[in-house]
Motif scaffolding. Structure first.
Motif, short mmCIF file in Angstrom:
data_model
loop_
_atom_site.label_atom_id
_atom_site.label_comp_id
_atom_site.label_asym_id
_atom_site.label_seq_id
_atom_site.Cartn_x
_atom_site.Cartn_y
_atom_site.Cartn_z
N THR A 1 -61.68 54.46 21.10
CA THR A 1 -60.28 54.81 20.86
C THR A 1 -59.67 54.05 19.67
OG1 THR A 1 -59.54 53.12 22.43
CG2 THR A 1 -59.93 55.35 23.29
N LEU A 2 -60.41 53.07 19.11
CA LEU A 2 -59.88 52.28 18.00
C LEU A 2 -59.93 53.07 16.70
CD1 LEU A 2 -61.55 48.81 18.73
CD2 LEU A 2 -59.22 49.53 19.29
N GLN A 3 -59.06 52.70 15.77
CA GLN A 3 -59.09 53.29 14.45
C GLN A 3 -60.31 52.81 13.67
OE1 GLN A 3 -56.99 55.63 13.41
NE2 GLN A 3 -55.81 55.54 15.32
N ARG A 4 -60.75 53.62 12.70
CA ARG A 4 -61.96 53.29 11.95
C ARG A 4 -61.82 51.97 11.21
NH1 ARG A 4 -66.31 56.23 10.34
NH2 ARG A 4 -65.93 57.13 12.41
N GLN A 5 -60.64 51.69 10.68
CA GLN A 5 -60.44 50.44 9.96
C GLN A 5 -60.56 49.25 10.89
OE1 GLN A 5 -59.85 50.79 6.52
NE2 GLN A 5 -60.49 48.66 6.53
N THR A 6 -60.06 49.37 12.12
CA THR A 6 -60.18 48.29 13.09
C THR A 6 -61.63 48.07 13.49
OG1 THR A 6 -57.99 48.90 13.93
CG2 THR A 6 -59.32 47.46 15.30
N GLN A 7 -62.38 49.13 13.64
CA GLN A 7 -63.81 49.00 13.96
C GLN A 7 -64.55 48.27 12.86
OE1 GLN A 7 -65.15 53.00 14.71
NE2 GLN A 7 -64.21 53.10 16.75
N MET A 8 -64.21 48.58 11.61
CA MET A 8 -64.86 47.88 10.49
C MET A 8 -64.55 46.40 10.50
SD MET A 8 -64.42 50.56 7.32
CE MET A 8 -65.07 49.33 6.19
N GLU A 9 -63.32 46.05 10.82
CA GLU A 9 -62.95 44.63 10.86
C GLU A 9 -63.71 43.91 11.97
OE1 GLU A 9 -58.76 44.18 11.12
OE2 GLU A 9 -58.35 45.42 9.37
N LEU A 10 -63.87 44.55 13.12
CA LEU A 10 -64.62 43.91 14.21
C LEU A 10 -66.09 43.75 13.85
CD1 LEU A 10 -63.03 45.67 17.32
CD2 LEU A 10 -62.72 43.31 16.58
N LEU A 11 -66.69 44.76 13.26
CA LEU A 11 -68.08 44.64 12.81
C LEU A 11 -68.23 43.54 11.77
CD1 LEU A 11 -69.07 48.41 12.53
CD2 LEU A 11 -69.75 46.80 14.32
N HIS A 12 -67.22 43.43 10.92
CA HIS A 12 -67.21 42.36 9.91
C HIS A 12 -67.22 40.99 10.58
CE1 HIS A 12 -64.70 39.57 7.48
NE2 HIS A 12 -65.47 40.00 6.49
N GLU A 13 -66.41 40.81 11.62
CA GLU A 13 -66.36 39.53 12.32
C GLU A 13 -67.65 39.27 13.08
OE1 GLU A 13 -64.05 37.30 12.02
OE2 GLU A 13 -62.89 38.58 10.66
N TRP A 14 -68.23 40.29 13.71
CA TRP A 14 -69.49 40.10 14.43
C TRP A 14 -70.62 39.72 13.46
CZ3 TRP A 14 -68.61 45.12 17.67
CH2 TRP A 14 -67.79 44.81 18.77
N LYS A 15 -70.61 40.28 12.27
CA LYS A 15 -71.61 39.93 11.26
C LYS A 15 -71.50 38.46 10.88
CE LYS A 15 -74.63 40.41 7.90
NZ LYS A 15 -76.06 40.57 8.17
N LYS A 16 -70.29 37.99 10.69
CA LYS A 16 -70.10 36.58 10.35
C LYS A 16 -70.53 35.67 11.50
CE LYS A 16 -65.75 36.74 9.26
NZ LYS A 16 -64.43 36.27 8.82
N SER A 17 -70.25 36.06 12.74
CA SER A 17 -70.68 35.26 13.89
C SER A 17 -72.20 35.21 13.99
CB SER A 17 -70.09 35.85 15.18
OG SER A 17 -68.68 35.85 15.13
#
Length: 526
Positions: free
Chosen positions: A81-97
């Protein structure tokens, strides 16, 4: 055999009207148990099975309980249900983690870490509020969330180049974020200043003292002085930030952009040349911030007068409050000293007892006098509140009776009429407030007097007011002027042109100089 297709494929989770959340949760739980937990991970790019079995291990270790699967399924639905931009930000944070975890492991030689380094198990099972501590690979993560290779590549491009995924700007905090942080700090400081100038409602203080508070009263509500307005507060804050608000149009509405505001003129003490011009927000955002962050800071409604007796009683209660606390503290300290046995000599004990008796008798007399005064004020306040409540109920009954005659379509000769009268606050002409130019700022403006008569029962079912205005050199605001306005109003309503057999009731406040005095009452009796 269960399908390997993602369970939310074709269900349109972002369409709230057609999306069935319960059905989606059930499909996700079944898919996790029958497909994800029984097969190897699938490469994100080639879509072929790999040798990684991280999700199999998830179920083998006993982590695939009903509670865990329910949490994981809820997160999968939430992700969709999230917007595409929000999904990209979360993937970005998971990559850094994941990069951080990989850096912590480094080149350490450990049999338990060999498998994790071999399959790059640097991610964790997403579970929302339910923390699930189990390492998985990026393929398993993307498979569960339904992330394709294009979305992953776009997100990883931002992560590899250390670019903000939302704005494409370098750094973790954008420059706009820093500016807004400074603006929020400035707004918090400004509203703290406003709260120092605000006071609670006088009527609420009286009701609390006599134990007759209304359930609609909010104990946190405070009111600003009547000379303040929200837009005036916005102008004041912008001026403190170094900008002079520009008004557009004759209605003094704030329509211009903050970028068009003029800079505050340089002053030697208040605004020196080296002063910094800080960022400001628009009036709409300022109003929204006030509404969301400081809802209890209010302005007095226009035309809402506070009873003079309530103000007097409020000041007396505030004056007596420190004395009441001091007397209670003195009584408590005397009780504590009386309970102690200090073992002093007989002569010292006699002198101390005499001094304590004198202080005790003095404090008791003062306390009794204060209690007597307080009880008298409490009785006076209760009687005042009861009188207010009785008058309010009686006025409601009179207005209801007049409206009932309108509903029954009674002839005008037999109708009961209810009219509310009041003298408004003095108006100034012209009214430029702080924008009054030049030396005219120090001159007294022309005073305009306003008197209103409201008909509370009309055929249109809306209150209708006749306003009577005159200038200060044409008349005063005494009883004779009020009687003249009432005479004019009765003539306009046609009540003198024909006989009337109904009732006529005037509702007014207890102002003796204008409404309830001998001259007005004698005029109405005739």
């Amino acid at each position: 055999m269960a399908s390997s297709t993602h369970p939310l494929h074709g269900m349109k989770p972002k369409d709230k009207k057609s999306f069935n959340k319960d059905s989606a949760l059930e499909k996700c739980r079944e898919w996790l148990t029958d497909v994800v937990g029984k097969r190897n991970c699938v490469h994100l790019s080639s879509r072929t099975e790999s040798s990684c079995e991280c999700m199999k291990e998830f179920f083998i270790c006993g982590l695939g309980t009903d509670e865990t699967l329910a949490s994981l399924a809820a997160y999968i639905v939430h992700w969709a249900t999230l917007q595409r931009q929000t999904q990209m930000e979360l993937l970005h944070e998971w990559k850094k983690s994941a990069e951080f975890v990989e850096g912590c492991i480094g080149d350490r030689v450990d049999a338990a870490l060999d498998e994790q380094k071999r399959f790059s198990l640097f991610y964790r099972v997403p579970g929302g509020a339910q923390h699930i501590d189990h390492p998985i690979c990026k393929n398993a993560l993307c498979r569960m969330l339904g992330v394709g290779r294009m979305l992953w590549r776009r997100s990883m491009k931002c992560a590899d180049e250390r670019i903000h995924a939302a704005k494409g700007k370098v750094g973790y905090v954008s420059s706009r974020g820093k500016e807004m942080r400074e603006v929020n700090l400035s707004l918090d400081s400004f509203f703290d200043q406003l709260k120092d100038e605000a006071q609670p409602f006088a009527t609420r203080i009286i009701r609390e003292q006599v134990g007759m508070s209304s359930r609609d009263d909010d104990p946190d509500d405070v009111v600003l002085p009547p000379n303040m307005t929200k837009r005036g507060c916005y102008v004041r804050w912008c001026y403190q930030q170094g900008w002079k608000v520009q008004f557009k149009g004759t209605a003094r509405s704030i329509h211009t952009s903050p970028d068009d505001y003029e800079k505050r003129p340089v002053e030697e003490l208040l605004w020196p040349p080296e002063a910094e011009y800080k960022k400001v927000i628009s009036w709409t955002k300022f109003h929204g911030y006030w509404k969301m962050q400081h809802p209890h800071l209010k302005l007095r409604a226009k035309g809402a007068d506070t009873c003079t007796d309530c103000l007097i009683l409020r000041n007396e209660f505030r004056t007596m409050a420190p004395a009441r606390r001091a007397a209670a503290a003195a009584s408590a300290s005397q009780s504590a000293l009386a309970a102690l046995d200090d073992g002093s000599s007989s002569s010292d004990a006699i002198s101390e007892e005499e001094s304590e008796d004198e202080n005790e008798s003095r404090n008791e007399a003062e306390f009794e006098r204060m209690v007597t005064t307080m009880q008298g004020k409490m009785k006076e306040a209760k009687a005042h509140v009861r009188a207010y409540q009785v008058q309010r109920e009686e006025s409601k009954q009179i207005i209801s009776l007049a409206r009932c005659d309108i509903t029954k379509h009674l002839p005008s000769l037999f109708r009961n009429r209810a009219l509310t009268i009041d003298m408004g606050q003095n108006l100034n002409l012209p009214n430029f407030e702080g924008e009054q130019p030049g030396d005219t700022y120090y001159l007294s403006p022309l005073t305009i007097l306003l008197f209103g008569v409201v008909d509370n029962a009309t055929e249109s079912k809306k209150d209708h007011m006749n306003a009577y205005i005159w200038q200060e050199f044409e008349g005063e605001r005494g009883a004779n002027n009020i009687a003249s306005c009432l005479m004019k109003d009765l003539q306009l309503r046609g009540l003198f042109s024909q006989p009337n057999h109904g009732g006529l009731t005037y509702i007014a406040d207890n102002c003796g100089g204008q409404n309830k005095n001998k001259i007005v009452i004698r005029f109405l009796k005739k």
